[in-house]
Design a protein around this motif. Structure first.
Motif, PDB file in Angstrom:
ATOM      1  N   ILE B  16       0.830  -1.197   0.000  1.00  0.00           N
ATOM      2  CA  ILE B  16       0.000   0.000   0.000  1.00  0.00           C
ATOM      3  C   ILE B  16       0.867   1.251   0.000  1.00  0.00           C
ATOM      4  CG2 ILE B  16      -1.633   1.293   1.448  1.00  0.00           C
ATOM      5  CD1 ILE B  16      -3.065  -1.355   1.889  1.00  0.00           C
ATOM      6  N   ALA B  86      -8.091   1.159   8.166  1.00  0.00           N
ATOM      7  CA  ALA B  86      -8.837  -0.025   7.748  1.00  0.00           C
ATOM      8  C   ALA B  86      -9.731  -0.482   8.893  1.00  0.00           C
ATOM      9  CB  ALA B  86      -7.882  -1.138   7.354  1.00  0.00           C
ATOM     10  N   ALA B  87      -9.795   0.344   9.928  1.00  0.00           N
ATOM     11  CA  ALA B  87     -10.548  -0.053  11.118  1.00  0.00           C
ATOM     12  C   ALA B  87     -12.032  -0.163  10.803  1.00  0.00           C
ATOM     13  CB  ALA B  87     -10.345   0.964  12.220  1.00  0.00           C
ATOM     14  N   ALA B  88     -12.683  -1.083  11.501  1.00  0.00           N
ATOM     15  CA  ALA B  88     -14.099  -1.329  11.241  1.00  0.00           C
ATOM     16  C   ALA B  88     -14.964  -0.226  11.834  1.00  0.00           C
ATOM     17  CB  ALA B  88     -14.506  -2.671  11.817  1.00  0.00           C
ATOM     18  N   TYR B 104      -9.846  12.039   7.216  1.00  0.00           N
ATOM     19  CA  TYR B 104      -9.505  10.623   7.251  1.00  0.00           C
ATOM     20  C   TYR B 104     -10.012   9.955   5.984  1.00  0.00           C
ATOM     21  CZ  TYR B 104     -14.308   9.555   8.632  1.00  0.00           C
ATOM     22  OH  TYR B 104     -15.656   9.438   8.673  1.00  0.00           O
ATOM     23  N   LYS B 106     -10.932   5.997   4.420  1.00  0.00           N
ATOM     24  CA  LYS B 106     -11.110   4.593   4.796  1.00  0.00           C
ATOM     25  C   LYS B 106     -10.523   3.677   3.736  1.00  0.00           C
ATOM     26  CE  LYS B 106     -15.614   4.959   6.073  1.00  0.00           C
ATOM     27  NZ  LYS B 106     -16.935   4.478   6.499  1.00  0.00           N
ATOM     28  N   LYS B 107      -9.953   2.583   4.220  1.00  0.00           N
ATOM     29  CA  LYS B 107      -9.513   1.527   3.300  1.00  0.00           C
ATOM     30  C   LYS B 107     -10.699   0.603   3.088  1.00  0.00           C
ATOM     31  CE  LYS B 107      -4.670   1.256   4.744  1.00  0.00           C
ATOM     32  NZ  LYS B 107      -3.706   0.388   5.477  1.00  0.00           N
ATOM     33  N   PRO B 108     -10.968   0.019   1.945  1.00  0.00           N
ATOM     34  CA  PRO B 108     -10.181   0.270   0.728  1.00  0.00           C
ATOM     35  C   PRO B 108     -10.541   1.606   0.094  1.00  0.00           C
ATOM     36  CG  PRO B 108     -11.953  -1.300   0.329  1.00  0.00           C
ATOM     37  CD  PRO B 108     -12.033  -0.938   1.769  1.00  0.00           C
ATOM     38  N   PHE B 109      -9.493   2.314  -0.379  1.00  0.00           N
ATOM     39  CA  PHE B 109      -9.733   3.582  -1.075  1.00  0.00           C
ATOM     40  C   PHE B 109      -9.275   3.408  -2.520  1.00  0.00           C
ATOM     41  CE2 PHE B 109      -5.541   3.657   0.827  1.00  0.00           C
ATOM     42  CZ  PHE B 109      -4.732   4.018  -0.241  1.00  0.00           C
ATOM     43  N   SER B 110      -9.802   4.234  -3.365  1.00  0.00           N
ATOM     44  CA  SER B 110      -9.342   4.145  -4.752  1.00  0.00           C
ATOM     45  C   SER B 110      -8.279   5.213  -4.945  1.00  0.00           C
ATOM     46  CB  SER B 110     -10.515   4.355  -5.715  1.00  0.00           C
ATOM     47  OG  SER B 110     -10.736   5.743  -5.866  1.00  0.00           O
ATOM     48  N   PRO B 111      -7.318   4.987  -5.846  1.00  0.00           N
ATOM     49  CA  PRO B 111      -6.270   5.989  -6.096  1.00  0.00           C
ATOM     50  C   PRO B 111      -6.873   7.342  -6.429  1.00  0.00           C
ATOM     51  CG  PRO B 111      -5.704   3.936  -7.154  1.00  0.00           C
ATOM     52  CD  PRO B 111      -7.085   3.752  -6.610  1.00  0.00           C
TER      53      PRO B 111
END
Lengths: 621, 134
Positions: B16, B86-88, B104, B106-111
């Motif tokens: 990542i 990536a926290a829930a 902030y 969140k994962k998953p993020f797009s480029p």
């Protein structure tokens, strides 16, 4: 119905007569006392007046004697010459004071001179004269014949001494008309009587409030006694009428009273049993019970609701509940017992029935409890499984995110030409990879959402949201899919005031509903999206002309992971979480969601969201 | 001052880290990459970047702690900081903002999302820094 006893009748009040009677009594007593006092007073006044007259006489006598009488006047009856002289003396000096007759005696009780000349030379012994001759002045009331008139006089006789000789040489007697004394006495007496009368009147009047108070107290006491006797009569009536057997025994257990209830319960009439021992109604095998009750009574204690059996006159036994209390005299000594017995045959039967029922119930309950216990255990196991599942979902979701980020990110990088130009084949294949990556990301996102909801950790990020704007964005994103599936996307977006909500969550709901509608609508179908305002709510309606949902499945649409049979049969992709998530989010916004569907015709989903605070703001603006 | 904005990226996942580096460099940023929180702190002090992207869960110093320390340093106290998580739980994102982060992701993020957020935050700060230097 018995006639009420006189004690129960209301008493007529006669307080005025009572006060009057007391007033008369005390008046009479006071009057008598007054009369007695007057009598004594009268005597005092009389003797006082007489005494005064007497001392007056003595003073006159002494003065007269010193100035005008000589020793010889008391030796023998005076000569006529002397008599005339003395007449003058007495006329001048003595008669002024009301004296009607003056007499001189010698020591031999012979009259030496008298204003009544006929007496001179006579001997007139009398008690007063004897007393005077012994040296003691004396007086008496007599009736004299004066100038032919009988006159009541006070006769005062004083001793006459010569020089310092101790023995009187004679006596001087003065008769004073009693009328002057009477006048004095009457005057004094009238004064005294007036004062006394007034004093007694005042006393009597001042006695009246006291009387009133006393009579009031007396009346209260009478009333109390009447009440008491009424209470007693009522108690007696209650005892008489009671269904319970109420009896009284003396301290040796002899029956003293026996009410009709006792006659009915035990079969003995009062006149048969009074005077006999209470043990008559105790079954022989329970006599020791009786003696233990008797001991308690002797100790001043009672027995309450003691269940036992009693012996009736006809020899049968009956279940009774027994209450016995000691009867104490004023000194606290036990003089007997009050014994109340109640027939509890009926109660016993009921109890037996109840116990039987209870026993049955106990068995049933034990069974039920066993079943419940098993169920609870099963529940507990299920809950544990549920919890493990939730934990698992959360963990898996989290662990899936990181690799998905890499896969999706690099894929996008490659597709954007980050690794050189792609050939059409490569482009097409990688697009498939990207589409499926997105599905996977959607699935992970949904699972994660549910895990958060389950864990109670779903928090809304509230802000002012323009529903129409959010919906427009969702439609924009859905447009390519609709075009791709050849589904007509119709929109009718009314202006709605902004509402307070979580923008991204609301977008998630709308995305879900629109993508569902598109998924389940075949080519050439139509999906129409409307926003309207109804009262204080904004209503979003997504209607499709798709496959619809079988009626029997419609109740389960919001269950987690539930997928309709149509979706399964036609292999329409999905997790079965979309509607669950939509419902959760809508309800967290205090809204509601409902679905109408007809199989083969289409489905309409209606979401109602309260505009809440934003409405009032809108109105204010 | 370099015409290319400098972005500091910290993530313990090398894939990542590389993805973010590549994406940002392709879009015209200079990138300093750190593989943990301590590295990020050192790099930020050595050469103050225009933006910091911090993974939340890193061994040693986590994203919160790095944010707090950067906010104490005078040179870096105004830096735009984006926490990547990536926290829930949503609450973690809120905590990141509490700790002093500006945004902030969140994962998953797009480029594309990454680039949009980066550009927005740097643009927002630029005029201010110009004002400050004037």
């Amino acid at each position: 119905m018995k006639a009420s006893s006189p004690a129960l009748m209301p008493r007529t009040e006669r307080p005025p007569r009572l006060v009057l009677r007391f007033a008369v009594y005390t008046g009479c007593v006071l009057l008598l006392a007054g009369l007695a006092m007057l009598f004594i007073l009268e005597r005092d006044i009389t003797s006082g007046a007489e005494q005064r007259v007497e001392s007056q006489s003595r003073a006159v006598a002494e003065a007269t004697f010193k100035q005008h009488l000589t020793r010889t006047d008391f030796v023998r009856p005076v000569s006529a010459k002397r008599r005339a002289k003395l007449d003058m003396v007495f006329q001048d000096r003595v008669f002024l004071a009301g004296v009607v007759q003056a007499t001189l005696y010698d020591a031999d009780r012979r009259v030496t001179y008298s204003t009544n000349h006929s007496l001179i030379g006579r001997t007139r012994p009398s008690d007063t004269l004897e007393s005077a001759l012994k040296g003691r002045p004396d007086r008496s009331v007599r009736v004299l014949d004066i100038a032919g008139e009988r006159t009541k006089v006070l006769h005062t006789t004083v001793p006459v001494r010569s020089g310092s000789a101790t023995a009187p040489i004679g006596a001087l007697s003065l008769a004073q008309d009693y009328r002057t004394i009477d006048l004095e006495i009457r005057e004094a007496f009238q004064h005294a009587a007036a004062i006394l009368g007034l004093a007694l009147l005042v006393l009597w009047i001042s006695l009246i409030p006291l009387l009133r108070r006393t009579t009031n107290q007396l009346r209260a006491r009478n009333q109390q006694l009447a009440d008491q006797s009424r209470d007693v009569a009522q108690l007696a009536a209650i005892v008489e009428a009671s269904d319970d057997a109420i009896t009284r025994t003396s301290s040796d257990g002899t029956v003293v009273t026996w009410n009709p209830g006792a006659e009915r319960l035990f079969g003995w009439r009062a006149d048969e049993i009074v005077g006999r021992k209470l043990a008559v109604v105790v079954p022989p095998d329970r006599l020791d019970e009786l003696s233990s009750v008797a001991r308690r009574i002797e100790a001043g204690e009672g027995v309450e609701d003691h269940e036992t059996r009693a012996l009736r006159k006809d020899g049968t036994e009956v279940d009774v509940s027994l209450t016995a209390s000691p009867i104490l005299d004023d000194a606290g000594v036990v003089t007997g017992a009050a014994v109340i017995s109640r027939d509890i045959t009926h109660l016993k039967q009921q109890q037996a029935q109840l116990e039987a029922t209870l026993a049955k119930e106990r068995v049933a309950r034990a069974d039920a409890e066993g079943a419940q216990h098993a169920l609870a255990e099963q529940n507990e196991r299920l809950r544990e499984l549920d919890r493990l599942k939730d934990e698992f979902i959360a963990l898996v979701s989290h662990e899936l995110r990181t690799p998905l980020t890499s896969i999706h990110g690099y894929l996008e990088l490659v597709l954007d030409g980050g690794a050189g130009e792609l050939g059409p084949e490569q482009q097409r294949f990688l697009s498939v990879v990207e589409r499926n990556t997105k599905r996977l990301m959607q699935l992970v996102g949904d699972l994660l959402f549910m895990a958060q909801v389950e864990a109670g950790k779903l928090a809304l990020d509230l802000e002012e949201v323009d529903l129409k704007e959010v919906l427009a964005e969702c439609l924009e994103a859905a447009k390519p899919v609709a075009d791709d599936r050849q589904v007509e996307l119709v929109t009718d977006l009314a202006e709605t005031p902004s509402m307070l909500g979580d923008r991204s969550r609301l977008a998630q709901v709308l995305d879900n509903l629109i993508s569902n509608a598109l998924k389940f609508t075949p080519a050439d179908g139509r999906v129409s999206v409307r926003v309207s305002r109804t009262g204080r709510d904004a209503v979003v309606q997504v209607a499709d002309t798709g496959v619809g949902i079988p009626a029997e499945e419609q109740d389960r649409l919001f269950e987690r992971f539930f997928r309709s049979s149509n979706a399964m049969e036609q292999a329409i992709p999905g997790t079965g979480l979309g509607l669950t998530i939509a419902k959760t989010i809508v309800e967290r916004h205090e809204g509601s969601i409902e679905i109408e569907s007809a199989e083969g015709k289409g489905t309409t989903v209606r979401v109602r969201l309260p505009l809440g605070a934003a409405v009032s703001e809108d109105v204010a603006a | 001052m370099s015409p290319r904005p400098l972005v500091l990226v910290a993530d313990d996942d090398p894939d990542i880290l590389l993805l973010m580096t590549l994406t940002l460099e392709r879009d015209g940023y200079d990138v300093v990459a750190a593989k943990d929180g301590l590295g990020a702190l050192e790099a930020a002090v050595e050469r103050v970047p225009h933006l910091v992207l911090l993974d939340l869960m890193m061994p040693g110093l986590d994203g919160y702690e790095v944010t707090r320390r950067l906010r104490v340093e005078p040179a870096t106290k105004d830096l735009p900081i984006v926490i990547v998580t990536a926290a829930a739980e949503e609450s973690q994102a809120a905590r990141a903002l509490d700790a002093g982060a500006d945004a902030y992701m969140k994962k998953p993020f797009s480029p594309r999302e990454l680039l949009a957020k980066t550009a927005a935050l740097i643009l927002e700060r630029r005029p201010r820094s110009r004002l400050a230097s004037a």
